[in-house]
Design an enzyme around this catalytic site. Structure first.
Site, PDB file in Angstrom:
ATOM      1  N   ASP A  70       0.874  -1.230  -0.111  1.00  0.00           N
ATOM      2  CA  ASP A  70      -0.044  -0.212   0.011  1.00  0.00           C
ATOM      3  C   ASP A  70       0.784   1.170   0.006  1.00  0.00           C
ATOM      4  OD1 ASP A  70      -2.800  -0.716   0.040  1.00  0.00           O
ATOM      5  OD2 ASP A  70      -2.797  -1.373   1.894  1.00  0.00           O
ATOM      6  N   THR A 188     -27.257  -4.121   4.800  1.00  0.00           N
ATOM      7  CA  THR A 188     -26.433  -3.206   5.139  1.00  0.00           C
ATOM      8  C   THR A 188     -26.377  -3.701   6.622  1.00  0.00           C
ATOM      9  OG1 THR A 188     -28.429  -2.270   6.212  1.00  0.00           O
ATOM     10  CG2 THR A 188     -27.671  -1.317   4.120  1.00  0.00           C
ATOM     11  N   THR A 191     -22.447  -3.784   7.832  1.00  0.00           N
ATOM     12  CA  THR A 191     -21.776  -2.362   8.044  1.00  0.00           C
ATOM     13  C   THR A 191     -22.452  -1.842   9.708  1.00  0.00           C
ATOM     14  OG1 THR A 191     -21.908  -1.903   5.739  1.00  0.00           O
ATOM     15  CG2 THR A 191     -22.164  -0.015   7.230  1.00  0.00           C
ATOM     16  N   CYS A 383      15.892  -6.609 -12.237  1.00  0.00           N
ATOM     17  CA  CYS A 383      16.578  -7.275 -10.920  1.00  0.00           C
ATOM     18  C   CYS A 383      17.082  -8.855 -11.383  1.00  0.00           C
ATOM     19  CB  CYS A 383      15.769  -7.308  -9.920  1.00  0.00           C
ATOM     20  SG  CYS A 383      16.722  -7.842  -8.311  1.00  0.00           S
ATOM     21  N   LEU A 384      16.565  -9.743 -10.963  1.00  0.00           N
ATOM     22  CA  LEU A 384      16.755 -11.055 -11.290  1.00  0.00           C
ATOM     23  C   LEU A 384      16.623 -11.254 -12.987  1.00  0.00           C
ATOM     24  CD1 LEU A 384      17.287 -13.993 -10.609  1.00  0.00           C
ATOM     25  CD2 LEU A 384      14.881 -14.374 -10.582  1.00  0.00           C
ATOM     26  N   ARG A 467      20.957  -9.185  -3.321  1.00  0.00           N
ATOM     27  CA  ARG A 467      22.189  -9.565  -2.601  1.00  0.00           C
ATOM     28  C   ARG A 467      23.213  -9.998  -3.574  1.00  0.00           C
ATOM     29  NH1 ARG A 467      21.085 -10.236   2.833  1.00  0.00           N
ATOM     30  NH2 ARG A 467      18.792 -10.891   3.122  1.00  0.00           N
ATOM     31  N   HIS A 517      15.137  -1.846  -9.686  1.00  0.00           N
ATOM     32  CA  HIS A 517      13.510  -2.120  -9.424  1.00  0.00           C
ATOM     33  C   HIS A 517      12.824  -0.529  -9.834  1.00  0.00           C
ATOM     34  CE1 HIS A 517      12.792  -6.242  -7.904  1.00  0.00           C
ATOM     35  NE2 HIS A 517      13.855  -5.855  -7.308  1.00  0.00           N
ATOM     36  N   GLU A 519      10.225  -0.053 -11.461  1.00  0.00           N
ATOM     37  CA  GLU A 519       8.770   0.050 -11.277  1.00  0.00           C
ATOM     38  C   GLU A 519       8.526   0.793 -10.005  1.00  0.00           C
ATOM     39  OE1 GLU A 519       9.831  -4.148  -9.502  1.00  0.00           O
ATOM     40  OE2 GLU A 519      10.661  -2.730 -11.069  1.00  0.00           O
TER      41      GLU A 519
END
Length: 556
Positions: A70, A188, A191, A383-384, A467, A517, A519
């Site tokens: 997130d 509802t 909620t 990366c990889l 690494r 990375h 992204e």
């Protein structure tokens, strides 16, 4: 400073992160300085050692923090770098409280959840806001109201309103209203119970946001308002849309931004949402389409590659194209012959091999890289994915039979990928990789330099999480065989040559691979240069294929 706390009820994975990020985007569009904090109630110190199948991707910040995915949503929606300390976990909180107790900071006191743990939670939230220089801090409380793990955090945010005052703290509660097709009605009751549970710990929501399949009809909104004691104009419908970037526009249409300004005592301002409107228009009505095959390990769990998928979307926006993703399980490629490879990878306009760890599916990824190299299909390695490209090239072009990575075969005759020297003495796993922003010196005249807008060469920064590196002992041999080392990080301790940051193949339509990375830094309005260039090359390949087909037809 103003604080907005976002909690969730009924079920997990409702989309609190997207809801919080969307609200943040509305506030940013009004000119406010906003930052975000994610609270995760698990005891792990961070997300770095968690399984992608369970937790999704690990998002790496500029400072090198390994965080919840997130945080990536916040960076993309808010178009800013979230500072260190913005992903708070139970593990971090208790670790610090215990450290202080051992150091004697609590001498003569009995250390308890209240006030010591709750005070530490509040301190971390305030520090995150101060570090970012924010006017408004969005805090997402992970988990579901009623979970035992969340109780100390809920108590802390209850105290927050008492400490800071009603005009400076806002509670937004996200719940679910399911739709029952058999009875043709919205329900509802979940909620109502969720809000009652939240009230039982002393928190009354100022805003209720409801996840639903479709926009709630007015009578359901009125019912929720009545049974939750929240005014009708403060009940918002977060219904399913075609793409997450439509959520800010849908919430603004309902007046969320204005209500938040009123509740926090802020002067109403007009938002500038033009960039979101344009992005959504391109996503929904592109002029072209392109298919990218992703040969990965966690293809059954797309959230493991969330930032990567979003980066392809951003690249599509930049190229006025819809990017369709074809998920390819790398393990299935391992035993595939030419026919199997053609079935899995054929008709893909580009091939992408993402980052990852472990030996599973490695040979399949190597086959994907070979397929792209030998057939002129645009290739992007992350990366990889860069290490895979180097292994494949070493085996099949440089003549280094049995070339491999020390990660997968410590007895390989040619370990063209090896552990970084500074990792040799590292014992623990958590937070010990090469993490965060690192400089890359790009060589002039290369594709990567052109993509980053420094065609004569220059230095850029990208985020890292690894690494292993290209073994410096093989760089000269690889270059002699035709592999271009287009980017390095110079001056790395323990080696004579710089760490290889990017490689490419001259004469190929597009064969670029990075140790970084990229992204993690891609945004809807500022796509990652390698991703934008990759999608552009894939589209260019389509045009070449079409021209070739037309020429063949004409000759017949």
């Amino acid at each position: 400073m103003k604080y907005i706390f976002v909690t969730g009820g009924v079920v997990s994975s409702l989309g609190k992160g997207v809801a919080s990020a969307s609200l943040g985007a509305l506030l940013r569009a009004r000119g406010y300085k906003v930052t975000a904090v994610k609270i995760d109630p698990y005891i792990n110190i961070d997300a770095g050692t968690m399984r992608p199948y369970e937790h999704g991707e690990v998002f790496v910040t500029a400072s090198g923090a390994e965080t919840d995915l997130d945080i990536g949503n916040y960076e993309r929606f808010l178009d800013l770098d979230i500072p260190a300390g913005s992903n708070i976990t139970t593990g971090q909180v208790y670790q610090e409280v215990i450290r202080k107790e051992r150091a004697g900071d609590y001498l003569s006191q009995t250390v308890q959840v209240i006030p010591h743990v709750t005070d530490e939670i509040k301190r971390r939230i305030r520090v995150a806001g101060e570090t970012a220089g924010a006017e408004i801090v969005l805090i997402e409380v992970g988990g579901t109201v009623g979970d035992i793990e969340s109780l100390p955090f809920l108590e802390a945010i209850r105290q927050f309103k008492f400490d800071e005052g009603d005009e400076n703290v806002l509670f937004l509660h996200l719940t679910l209203v399911p739709y029952l097709g058999t009875s043709n009605e919205f329900k509802t009751k979940p909620t109502q119970h969720s809000v009652a549970t939240l009230r039982s710990v002393g928190i009354s929501p100022d805003i209720v946001m409801v996840r639903s399949k479709t926009k709630l009809p007015p009578e359901i909104t009125r019912k929720i308002a009545l049974f939750t004691s929240v005014r009708e104009n403060r009940v918002f419908s977060s219904y399913d849309v075609g793409h997450v970037y439509e959520v800010p526009l849908a919430l603004e249409e309902q007046g969320l931004g204005k209500v938040v300004e009123d509740l926090l005592g802020l002067e109403r301002t007009m938002p500038n949402l033009g960039v979101w409107t344009n992005a959504v228009r391109t996503i929904k009505q592109p002029t072209r389409e392109v298919t990218i095959a992703i040969a990965g390990k966690y293809t059954e769990m797309p959230d493991a590659y969330l930032s990567l998928m979003e980066s392809l979307t951003h690249a599509g926006i930049a190229n006025d194209a819809r990017v369709n993703i074809r998920w390819v399980n790398a393990e299935e490629l391992t035993e595939s012959g030419e026919g199997g490879l053609a079935t899995q990878l054929g008709n893909a306009d580009g091939i992408l091999v993402p980052g990852g760890f472990g030996i599973r599916g490695i040979e399949g990824k190597i086959k994907a890289a070979e397929y792209a190299r030998t057939r002129g299909v645009p290739y992007l390695g992350i990366c990889l994915g860069m290490q895979i490209a180097v292994i494949e090239y070493a085996r099949h072009v440089a003549g280094l039979e049995g070339a491999n990575s020390a990660e997968f075969d410590e007895y390989a005759p040619h370990k063209v990928i090896d552990l970084m020297p500074e990792q040799l003495e590292v014992g623990g796993k958590g937070g010990t990789m090469r993490l965060g922003d690192w400089p890359m010196d790009l060589r002039g005249g290369t594709t990567i330099a052109e993509l980053y807008g420094v065609p004569q060469g220059g230095t850029v920064k990208e985020r890292h999480r690894h690494r292993y590196e290209v073994n410096p002992a093989y760089t000269e041999q690889l270059q002699d065989a035709g592999l271009t080392i287009s980017g390095v990080t110079p001056g790395v301790a323990g080696r004579g040559a710089g760490l290889v940051e990017s490689v490419e193949i001259a004469g190929h339509p597009f064969f670029v691979a990075l140790q970084a990375h990229p992204e993690f830094k891609s945004r809807p309005m500022r796509p990652s240069p390698p991703f934008a260039g990759f999608v552009k090359a894939a589209l260019r390949g389509q045009s070449s294929d079409e021209q070739g087909t037309e020429a063949t037809t004409a000759s017949v």
